[in-house]
Scaffold this motif. Structure first.
Motif, PDB file in Angstrom:
ATOM      1  N   GLU A 117       0.832  -1.211   0.000  1.00  0.00           N
ATOM      2  CA  GLU A 117       0.000   0.000   0.000  1.00  0.00           C
ATOM      3  C   GLU A 117       0.860   1.252   0.000  1.00  0.00           C
ATOM      4  O   GLU A 117       0.547   2.241  -0.681  1.00  0.00           O
ATOM      5  CB  GLU A 117      -0.922  -0.019   1.217  1.00  0.00           C
ATOM      6  CG  GLU A 117      -2.043   0.988   1.157  1.00  0.00           C
ATOM      7  CD  GLU A 117      -3.084   0.728   2.235  1.00  0.00           C
ATOM      8  OE1 GLU A 117      -3.110   1.496   3.219  1.00  0.00           O
ATOM      9  OE2 GLU A 117      -3.843  -0.247   2.103  1.00  0.00           O
ATOM     10  N   ILE A 118       1.983   1.226   0.759  1.00  0.00           N
ATOM     11  CA  ILE A 118       2.912   2.357   0.740  1.00  0.00           C
ATOM     12  C   ILE A 118       3.409   2.601  -0.679  1.00  0.00           C
ATOM     13  O   ILE A 118       3.446   3.737  -1.161  1.00  0.00           O
ATOM     14  CB  ILE A 118       4.112   2.077   1.683  1.00  0.00           C
ATOM     15  CG1 ILE A 118       3.686   2.126   3.152  1.00  0.00           C
ATOM     16  CG2 ILE A 118       5.229   3.088   1.431  1.00  0.00           C
ATOM     17  CD1 ILE A 118       4.777   1.691   4.119  1.00  0.00           C
ATOM     18  N   ILE A 119       3.763   1.519  -1.374  1.00  0.00           N
ATOM     19  CA  ILE A 119       4.314   1.638  -2.725  1.00  0.00           C
ATOM     20  C   ILE A 119       3.254   2.139  -3.706  1.00  0.00           C
ATOM     21  O   ILE A 119       3.502   3.053  -4.504  1.00  0.00           O
ATOM     22  CB  ILE A 119       4.902   0.288  -3.166  1.00  0.00           C
ATOM     23  CG1 ILE A 119       6.083  -0.080  -2.263  1.00  0.00           C
ATOM     24  CG2 ILE A 119       5.333   0.330  -4.625  1.00  0.00           C
ATOM     25  CD1 ILE A 119       6.616  -1.486  -2.472  1.00  0.00           C
ATOM     26  N   PHE A 120       2.054   1.557  -3.650  1.00  0.00           N
ATOM     27  CA  PHE A 120       0.973   1.991  -4.547  1.00  0.00           C
ATOM     28  C   PHE A 120       0.604   3.445  -4.285  1.00  0.00           C
ATOM     29  O   PHE A 120       0.453   4.238  -5.227  1.00  0.00           O
ATOM     30  CB  PHE A 120      -0.248   1.092  -4.367  1.00  0.00           C
ATOM     31  CG  PHE A 120      -0.256  -0.121  -5.258  1.00  0.00           C
ATOM     32  CD1 PHE A 120      -1.036  -0.165  -6.399  1.00  0.00           C
ATOM     33  CD2 PHE A 120       0.514  -1.231  -4.949  1.00  0.00           C
ATOM     34  CE1 PHE A 120      -1.045  -1.281  -7.233  1.00  0.00           C
ATOM     35  CE2 PHE A 120       0.514  -2.358  -5.761  1.00  0.00           C
ATOM     36  CZ  PHE A 120      -0.267  -2.379  -6.909  1.00  0.00           C
ATOM     37  N   ASP A 121       0.450   3.815  -3.003  1.00  0.00           N
ATOM     38  CA  ASP A 121       0.042   5.176  -2.670  1.00  0.00           C
ATOM     39  C   ASP A 121       1.120   6.199  -3.005  1.00  0.00           C
ATOM     40  O   ASP A 121       0.820   7.400  -3.147  1.00  0.00           O
ATOM     41  CB  ASP A 121      -0.310   5.272  -1.184  1.00  0.00           C
ATOM     42  CG  ASP A 121      -1.606   4.565  -0.845  1.00  0.00           C
ATOM     43  OD1 ASP A 121      -2.312   4.137  -1.782  1.00  0.00           O
ATOM     44  OD2 ASP A 121      -1.906   4.413   0.362  1.00  0.00           O
ATOM     45  N   SER A 122       2.368   5.756  -3.135  1.00  0.00           N
ATOM     46  CA  SER A 122       3.462   6.658  -3.513  1.00  0.00           C
ATOM     47  C   SER A 122       3.620   6.751  -5.026  1.00  0.00           C
ATOM     48  O   SER A 122       4.561   7.391  -5.525  1.00  0.00           O
ATOM     49  CB  SER A 122       4.779   6.185  -2.884  1.00  0.00           C
ATOM     50  OG  SER A 122       4.719   6.214  -1.469  1.00  0.00           O
ATOM     51  N   GLY A 123       2.702   6.109  -5.776  1.00  0.00           N
ATOM     52  CA  GLY A 123       2.746   6.161  -7.228  1.00  0.00           C
ATOM     53  C   GLY A 123       3.875   5.362  -7.838  1.00  0.00           C
ATOM     54  O   GLY A 123       4.351   5.682  -8.937  1.00  0.00           O
TER      55      GLY A 123
END
Length: 453
Positions: free
Chosen positions: A237-243
């Motif tokens: 989720e951190i990676i996805f939310d950071s684009g």
């Protein structure tokens, strides 16, 4: 007429047989996926009869690697009078064990680590069908009071007192990494498994097929001194939310609608925290930021622990790395395994002819310049195909854990080996060592009490 009268009975038996066979096949498929009996038993029997070809317990074989002829016990000791102690976590005395030794290798204290004793309730333990040696231990902290906290790999976390009595447990799929947080408590890694059909929009394209296949999602856990979870953060989720979802799919892998292409989104294997005392050396980061390593992606990223966004990331030059650490000179050090699983043979034992190219790599986060701090020179040969750890010491040296060699070595700031321990099992094998840590005189704020046997 008689044959006609027999027809219902024959149809009944035929339907019953077909139903039983279909049920057996269905159970077999599920058992293979979820490791239900008799899969563990059949696998163990197969390993003993056809893979290990030895009377040594196949459960023990899981923890053994071929000896590289590097000796037994303490093989190098340039500081025999030092009062330092070294904690090692791994496979000793035919069991999972943590042991604290002096410079001469004499055991000061040891903890026998039996999964069934620490998680006796089959209904609530994270790995219900486990036997004591089918799991192993990975990630450890020893407190100044002599209390031991450690992970059973993907099977839970335990805190013991200095005599081995359980203080608390975490009934989650915790794994790989466990550190003390500067603000108190601990940071560790955990994992959830869920079916793609339960969240097909959660992490496309991984969960897009919406099948009943499992997705593995790694988390960061922040827990207090009592083992209670304060925060639980999804790494994907951190990676996805950071684009940055492209980092997860840049593998030439096809993602289709028919099946889950890769169930393990990331394979996180370490979290490190930037201490306040070192923060001024890192202009890109703030105190408390996290460095996270993901092995299969050759990826290290630094995450803002407050906003949960990625501040910095790099893929390679390390290969299947472990254990990033913030260094006092403003760099990040990395245990660079620098090897693929092809360095194992079909039995998942190290090929003795495999190149020994493991090293400790340093990177400047600003300039991205890299330097090998140890490894790749005569006398510095290492090969740890999986796992591995290094600890930065106050005198500029390092304590290095070479997992597959069953070896712990201390090197000084010039790269000379000043202490070495080899966990010899027998003439042919060494026992794997997962973690080690050095404690200087005066660290422990307790007396080592006598423990009832």
């Amino acid at each position: 007429m008689k044959n006609f009268e027999e027809l219902p009975r024959r149809l009944f038996w035929l339907c019953l047989i077909v139903t039983v066979l279909f049920g057996a096949v269905l159970y077999g498929v599920q058992a293979q996926r979820k490791y239900w009996p008799p899969v563990p038993q059949l696998q163990a029997a197969y390993n003993v009869l056809f893979i290990d070809r030895t009377l040594t317990s196949s459960d023990e074989q899981k923890h053994l690697q071929p000896s590289r002829g590097q000796g037994e016990g303490v093989t190098v000791n340039t500081k025999p009078d030092s009062t330092d102690t070294i904690l090692m976590l791994g496979f000793f005395d035919h069991e999972n064990q943590a042991r604290l030794v002096d410079r001469n290798g004499d055991v000061i204290r040891k903890w026998s680590l039996n999964y069934m004793e620490h998680f006796p309730d089959e209904q609530t333990r994270p790995c219900p069908w486990m036997r004591p040696l089918l799991t192993d231990v990975h990630g450890v902290v020893l407190t100044a009071r002599g209390e031991l906290i450690f992970n059973y790999e993907y099977c839970g976390t335990v805190k013991l007192d200095q005599c081995g009595k359980t203080i608390w447990t975490i009934n989650e799929m915790t794994h790989h990494s466990l550190i003390e947080a500067e603000a108190g408590g601990y940071l560790l890694l955990s994992r959830d498994k869920w079916k793609a059909i339960e969240g097909k929009e959660r992490f496309p394209p991984f969960s897009t097929p919406a099948t009943k296949e499992f997705i593995s999602e790694d988390f960061i856990l922040r827990v207090n001194d009592q083992g209670e979870t304060l925060e639980r953060i999804s790494i994907p989720e951190i990676i996805f939310d950071s684009g940055l979802s492209a980092l997860l799919t840049a593998s030439n892998q096809e993602f289709k609608s028919s099946t889950v292409g890769r169930g393990e989104i990331v394979h996180a294997n370490k979290i490190a925290e930037l201490p306040t005392a070192l923060a001024e050396k890192f202009p890109l980061f703030n105190p408390g930021d996290w460095a996270i390593s993901m092995r299969g992606l050759n990826l290290i990223m630094v995450v803002d622990s407050e906003t949960k966004t990625v501040k910095w990331h790099q893929t390679g030059p390390w290969i299947r790395q472990h254990d990033p650490e913030f260094t006092p000179d403003g760099r990040i050090s990395v245990f660079n395994n620098n090897a693929y699983l092809t360095s194992y043979d079909a039995r998942e034992k190290t090929r003795l002819d495999a190149p020994r190219n493991t090293n400790i790599l340093m990177i400047d986060p600003v300039s991205r310049e890299t330097e090998i701090a140890f490894g790749g020179k005569p006398g510095q040969d290492m090969l740890s195909i999986v796992r591995g750890q290094h600890e930065l010491l106050s005198d500029g040296g390092m304590l290095i854990t070479e997992f597959d060699a069953g070896r712990v070595l201390e090197v000084n700031d010039r790269g000379d080996v000043v202490w070495e321990y080899v966990n010899r099992f027998d003439d042919d094998f060494v026992g794997e060592i997962t973690n080690s840590k050095l404690f200087t005189s005066g660290f422990f704020q307790t007396e080592w009490e006598e423990c009832a046997s």
